[in-house]
Design a protein around this motif. Structure first.
Motif, short mmCIF file in Angstrom:
data_model
loop_
_atom_site.label_atom_id
_atom_site.label_comp_id
_atom_site.label_asym_id
_atom_site.label_seq_id
_atom_site.Cartn_x
_atom_site.Cartn_y
_atom_site.Cartn_z
N GLU A 77 1.07 -0.76 0.09
CA GLU A 77 -0.19 0.07 0.13
C GLU A 77 0.52 1.41 -0.08
N SER A 78 1.83 1.08 0.53
CA SER A 78 2.91 2.81 1.05
C SER A 78 3.73 2.64 -0.43
N ILE A 79 4.03 1.29 -0.93
CA ILE A 79 4.41 1.57 -2.49
C ILE A 79 3.55 2.19 -3.49
N VAL A 80 2.83 1.94 -3.62
CA VAL A 80 1.34 2.56 -4.16
C VAL A 80 1.13 4.67 -3.82
N SER A 81 1.15 4.23 -2.65
CA SER A 81 0.36 5.67 -2.12
C SER A 81 1.42 6.96 -2.46
N SER A 82 2.76 6.05 -2.23
CA SER A 82 3.92 7.03 -2.23
C SER A 82 4.22 7.59 -3.78
N GLY A 83 3.59 6.65 -4.81
CA GLY A 83 3.83 7.84 -6.55
C GLY A 83 4.95 6.89 -6.60
N CYS A 84 5.78 6.53 -6.16
CA CYS A 84 7.38 6.42 -6.71
C CYS A 84 7.39 5.05 -7.97
N GLU A 85 8.81 5.16 -8.08
CA GLU A 85 8.87 4.56 -9.41
C GLU A 85 10.23 3.58 -9.25
N ILE A 86 10.94 3.79 -8.37
CA ILE A 86 11.63 3.04 -7.87
C ILE A 86 12.36 2.79 -6.77
N VAL A 87 12.35 0.83 -6.30
CA VAL A 87 12.55 0.72 -4.65
C VAL A 87 13.70 -0.17 -4.56
N THR A 88 14.17 0.15 -3.51
CA THR A 88 15.62 -0.31 -3.70
C THR A 88 15.35 -1.68 -2.51
N VAL A 89 16.20 -2.58 -2.97
CA VAL A 89 15.57 -4.02 -1.90
C VAL A 89 17.45 -4.84 -1.73
N ALA A 90 17.12 -5.03 0.02
CA ALA A 90 18.59 -5.77 0.24
C ALA A 90 18.53 -6.96 -0.17
N VAL A 91 19.54 -7.05 -0.70
CA VAL A 91 19.83 -8.13 -1.81
C VAL A 91 20.74 -9.41 -0.57
N ARG A 92 20.92 -9.12 0.39
CA ARG A 92 21.17 -9.79 1.48
C ARG A 92 20.48 -10.31 1.99
N ARG A 93 19.12 -9.85 2.80
CA ARG A 93 17.58 -9.70 3.08
C ARG A 93 17.06 -10.23 2.58
N VAL A 94 17.42 -10.50 1.28
CA VAL A 94 16.31 -11.69 0.47
C VAL A 94 17.01 -12.51 0.38
N GLN A 95 18.35 -12.40 -0.48
CA GLN A 95 19.03 -13.64 -0.52
C GLN A 95 18.61 -14.86 0.79
N THR A 96 19.49 -14.54 2.18
CA THR A 96 19.14 -14.86 3.51
C THR A 96 17.20 -14.90 4.27
N GLN A 97 16.46 -14.34 3.16
CA GLN A 97 15.36 -14.83 4.25
C GLN A 97 15.42 -14.29 5.14
N ALA A 98 15.71 -12.97 5.47
CA ALA A 98 15.81 -12.34 7.23
C ALA A 98 14.64 -12.00 7.36
N PRO A 99 14.43 -12.07 8.37
CA PRO A 99 12.36 -11.77 9.21
C PRO A 99 12.50 -10.49 8.44
N GLY A 100 10.68 -10.71 7.59
CA GLY A 100 9.88 -9.25 7.29
C GLY A 100 11.39 -9.74 5.54
N HIS A 101 11.52 -10.26 5.47
CA HIS A 101 11.75 -10.05 3.84
C HIS A 101 11.47 -11.80 3.36
N GLU A 102 10.44 -12.79 3.60
CA GLU A 102 10.40 -13.53 3.04
C GLU A 102 9.65 -13.37 1.71
N GLY A 103 9.19 -13.94 0.09
CA GLY A 103 8.18 -13.59 -0.38
C GLY A 103 7.76 -12.51 -0.78
N LEU A 104 9.32 -11.22 -0.37
CA LEU A 104 8.81 -9.72 -0.11
C LEU A 104 9.89 -9.45 -1.86
#
Lengths: 278, 278, 278, 278
Positions: free
Chosen positions: A42-69
């Motif tokens: 919801e926040s990404i949509v309501s911000s109107g942003c076109e670029i979103v940054t993603v923490a590669v390490r956290r996604v790779q390691t499926q850190a808490p809150g990053h599963e399915g992100l």
């Protein structure tokens, strides 16, 4: 309340162009720290942003809150900016940047060579290492990355990175997540006044007023994560930040009044009136 | 650029209510200092404001830039806030307030009893007189006016005016037209925290960031004139100010993150990754 | 460390003159909040102050910490400034001012007609009432007092009090005891630039840097109590405040450098050198 | 006025120790920009400083204002801090540092191995190059110098320099000679809180209040040149700066009061009084 933004014709702003790619929105957001994937979406949509940054390490390691992100975002509409958060050395960051490029490809952005470079040996303030950052940037530029380095607001370091071929510089306003706002405006102003690449103010912004201020100074864009994700109502704050980034940009283009010591009356007072004059 | 504000459903804000009358917009603007009536008209529209203040004396005396001014605004859509600019004493202000009420009636607002009370003996800084302002306010309340007094940011004076029956208090951020922003935030915060009537920050705001800041502090509304009228592009700046007032209000409702000394990482870093992990 | 202040010949400053009485020191201190009478006595000495304010009501009622206070000070060396702390109305303050005059006489200062006027209905922020203060000041001037009113930093109120015959004006930097420093510098500067009586910055100063800043702005004197009395080491802080008041005053007289946007090199760099040049 | 500093016994401060050498004064000054050698000599004395920095290149090339400069100071009392002003590269700075060591020897300071390291490619803001500075520092430490590097207030760079063996770090408050004061207090505070070597705030200080503030934050020492040399009355300003450095240091040791949101009354008000009570 903010749903009825009346369209008004204004001089058209030029797009934000980074490494040859153009964007309309000048606010970038992140994916960390949200209480749920729904709030993030919801926040990404309501911000109107076109670029979103993603923490590669956290996604790779499926850190808490990053599963399915990574899968929760519609990458046909949002440009991914993989970042090297969690890297303490140049070597580490280079390696994670390469992983980020693979991740972007797997998620459908074949030509995405962007990387937000973070080299952060300091776990208390999360301040970046100027030496390691420059070293990693030089290597990543060689490998064809569009490098967006996260840096302390040091004008000479910014110049080194620009000369090394970085796509932007991203000076911090204050420590990540601190919400202290723009604590080093003088240095950021010098960077803005002298940079030939876009200047993206990153980290520390806590409120729309601080977001607007950075844009009024002439910053080309902002990256805001914690102030949105950790607000009581993230989506509403995201909307506010998006509007503030626009308002600040418009003010920069509209030309603010000078600051004066004394007051200026609305108009010369000529004549006097009495009830009879009416 | 700012034409495509995507409607996003958000918790609805309560309206701004002054003397029993409700408004959606929390930005008030003025009519002085514009280079042309056309710029004024465009700016009022692009600001999204619903209340516009008019200097009664200047209209009555047809001061430069005020010929035809009152007729140039569509008073079926905009609520008039007559002001007593140019009055140095309580007596003068009371008299001009009465003229303002007549003017509003003549222009079709039969039930408009609003007056922005300015008692300004000082021609250098245009700072208001606390003694004369209180005296005039007491008289005007007796006469049935909804009084919106322009004051220095003095919490005790604000309390006196509230107890005298004023409809709002309007503390100044810095001298009129100075563009210095909010120079007395501590006192304005005390006024906001203790007022039982709406607090309208008036005078001194030069940029959208300053407008947003006042709203984030909890101000109920803003009045901005010079920063719009004297900007290089007034209509664009008006639009920016309107968005900033909304953004600041939304941030106030959305609950900002606390300010912290140290950084907060996006998430705990668990595990490490290698290229093979991918 | 600070015991060896080398005497250096400098242009002599003019004395601080209030109601015809001259003082060398520009720092006034208080008697409240100390942990012991001994700490108070030591601090008064190490501050170098010549004027000490005493809360008449607290001495009269022997409030905690005020037993024996009046007798603990050598009034042959220190000029007493009775204050009306604890008074919520003009009437109360006038009555307590009269008691203060009696107290000064009993303690040997026959011709002392000074009173620090405080009219403070607000128990949360201890901010002064502009209306009650002006009313009490007018009465006390009639009765022959040298009135030093404690006020919010409102330039128009300051002018009213000056015109009413007050001996000084004492604008507050921030709420009493808050240690927030000078939060309304813009207004205090306007008061200083326009006053024809001495301006004494009172309340809120927490550190020597803030004390020095007020003096650099052109304030004539300072009154500091909490920041000394409640410091971990009051006597050392008193000494620091005394030095800072002097340093700030000297800087005001010595003419500071202008603030510039860019750097200025120490001298033009002419020629180049090599090892052989040496 | 400031000639009569009454000696007061206070807890003794520890000396400032740099590279094994101890100093009582915590204010360092410079030699550039003075209108005459006499003003320089007087200012050095009235500042109470024990360390004076000298631009080696300017002395070697006899730049305007530098003829006879080195001979004008009594080096039996003042410790020389040769600096590498005017060097744009690490190589240049290393070479000039060696010349500085020779100069100190010729002037009688056989064991002086101090060098203030400046690597400044930027002629507009005179901001230092972090990369070149670190490189030069590593070389100079190897050659046995006590290196005091002039740096932007970057905590990670400061840590690198400390680990490289530097004797201090010297973060700048704002650009050299700008008189803008401490524009990056947040970063300087982080440096102070984490450094194991003395932190000397250098450049940008324009007033005693700013000097005191840096010391209150816990800086170990200050270097001030332009604000003294270019003041209307340099010797008086030098005296003020010396006192402010002491006052700020004393306040740091004396333990300031906390900053509070609300006011704190001098004491509980118990009972009431009437005229009869007296």
């Amino acid at each position: 309340m903010q749903t009825v933004e009346k369209p008004v014709s204004q001089p058209v702003d030029s797009p934000l162009t980074i490494a040859g790619r153009s964007f309309t929105s000048r606010l970038m957001t992140g994916t960390g720290k949200y209480r749920s994937l729904e709030e993030m979406q919801e926040s990404i949509v309501s911000s109107g942003c076109e670029i979103v940054t993603v923490a590669v390490r956290r996604v790779q390691t499926q850190a808490p809150g990053h599963e399915g992100l990574a899968e929760a975002i519609d990458w046909s509409k949002i440009w991914m900016l993989p970042n090297t958060a969690g890297c303490q050395t140049a070597e580490d960051a280079v390696r994670v940047a390469r992983l980020g490029r693979e991740m972007a490809k797997l998620l459908g952005q074949e030509d995405n060579n962007f990387v937000k470079l973070e080299v952060i040996p300091d776990s208390k303030y999360l301040l970046p290492d100027p030496i390691g950052t420059l070293k990693a940037a030089e290597q990543l530029v060689k490998e064809g990355f569009a490098v967006l380095p996260y840096i302390n607001a040091d004008p000479l370091l910014a110049k080194h990175l620009e000369e090394a071929g970085c796509a932007t510089v991203m000076p911090l306003g204050s420590p990540i997540g601190s919400g202290q706002g723009i604590r080093n405006a003088a240095n950021i102003q010098i960077i803005i006044d002298n940079a030939k690449v876009p200047v993206v103010v990153d980290a520390g912004i806590g409120t729309p007023s601080e977001a607007a201020m950075a844009m009024e100074m002439g910053a080309d864009a902002l990256l805001i994560n914690s102030a949105i994700a950790l607000a009581s109502k993230p989506s509403m704050m995201a909307n506010a930040m998006g509007m503030a980034a626009k308002a600040g940009r418009m003010a920069y283009l509209a030309g603010r009044i000078p600051v004066k010591d004394y007051a200026i009356a609305s108009s010369p007072l000529t004549g006097t009136i009495t009830g009879a004059n009416f």
